[in-house]
Enzyme design. Structure first.
Site, mmCIF file in Angstrom:
data_model
loop_
_atom_site.group_PDB
_atom_site.id
_atom_site.type_symbol
_atom_site.label_atom_id
_atom_site.label_comp_id
_atom_site.label_asym_id
_atom_site.label_seq_id
_atom_site.Cartn_x
_atom_site.Cartn_y
_atom_site.Cartn_z
ATOM 1 N N GLU A 3 94.780 -7.646 36.223
ATOM 2 C CA GLU A 3 93.501 -8.091 36.613
ATOM 3 C C GLU A 3 93.370 -9.583 37.523
ATOM 4 O O GLU A 3 92.706 -10.574 37.848
ATOM 5 C CB GLU A 3 92.718 -9.380 35.049
ATOM 6 N N CYS A 26 99.961 -7.648 28.998
ATOM 7 C CA CYS A 26 100.925 -8.535 28.861
ATOM 8 C C CYS A 26 101.091 -8.199 27.304
ATOM 9 O O CYS A 26 101.142 -8.052 26.773
ATOM 10 C CB CYS A 26 100.573 -9.624 29.646
ATOM 11 N N HIS A 40 99.856 -8.702 35.440
ATOM 12 C CA HIS A 40 98.201 -8.671 35.125
ATOM 13 C C HIS A 40 97.769 -8.248 36.122
ATOM 14 O O HIS A 40 97.062 -8.830 37.523
ATOM 15 C CB HIS A 40 98.461 -9.959 34.731
#
Length: 231
Positions: free
Chosen positions: A197, A86, A195
């Site tokens: 994560e 990002c 994302h």
């Protein structure tokens, strides 16, 4: 194996990446402050999401001139894996490590929701454990995530297999050719807007899917093979 996580004023996904690498994947990962101008003892770097320096002037542009990014450039040139997520992707583009630009979403609105991406290149350190054309769930959360490339850059990206992920049956931001992630020509530097994560544990997904953890497991597998090759 040890991975560095670059932290800037305004980073907000650094702790998520730290948790996933240390607690879920099982690789030691350390925070490294943006003023650090000499880094050693690390096998890979992650530049996480957030709003570095408040995205002043343009997303990623101030961070791209920070001491740590000059060091990341050296590490990338030496072949070390570098992953930008990002805001990290925006920083990699602004620093010249990846081509193209990241602009405001075509809706002119911040987009935060789940989407699907398809693996176009599974030969990078970050996608080696995926199947070619595998589709998986992953969230996006950005206002300036529309990847833009002119026809010449796009032709080179295609020719050199640098398009790594594409949005699948979805278009959250208006990116050129539905691009969600690209890599450099050597494949060791990758930037992605979604994302991983935030999708590495099944409890984070409404569907229970956590295939995005394969991004980090691919990196772990790659580093392990590199260490065995050197030993």
């Amino acid at each position: 194996m040890k991975i560095g996580i670059a932290v800037f004023p305004g980073s907000n996904c650094d702790r998520d990446v730290h948790h996933v690498l240390n607690k879920v994947v099982g690789i030691q990962a350390d925070f490294i402050w943006h003023t650090k101008d000499r880094i050693s003892g690390y096998d890979a770097m992650v530049i996480p999401g957030g709003f570095a320096f408040g995205d002043r002037l343009r997303a990623g542009i101030i961070a791209a001139h920070s001491p740590i990014v000059q060091e990341v450039k050296r590490m990338a040139k030496d072949g070390m894996p570098v992953l930008g997520i990002c805001n990290g992707f925006q920083i990699l583009v602004e620093s010249g490590l990846l081509p193209g630009a990241l602009m405001m979403n075509d809706s002119l609105r911040f987009v935060c929701r789940w989407t699907k991406v398809k693996v176009e290149n599974n030969r990078t350190p970050f996608t080696g454990q995926f199947a070619k054309r595998q589709v998986f769930d992953i969230p996006v959360a950005h206002g300036e995530g529309r990847y833009v490339a002119d026809s010449a850059i796009l032709k080179e990206l295609r020719k050199k297999n640098q398009v790594v992920l594409q949005y699948s049956n979805d278009d959250p931001n208006g990116s050129t050719d539905l691009i969600a992630a690209i890599c450099n020509e050597q494949g060791n530097v990758m930037g992605m807007m979604p994302h991983p994560e935030r999708a590495s544990e099944s409890l984070l997904s409404a569907t229970g899917a956590n295939d995005a953890i394969t991004v980090f497991r691919s990196l772990a597998s790659y580093l392990e093979k590199e260490q065995k090759a050197v030993a």
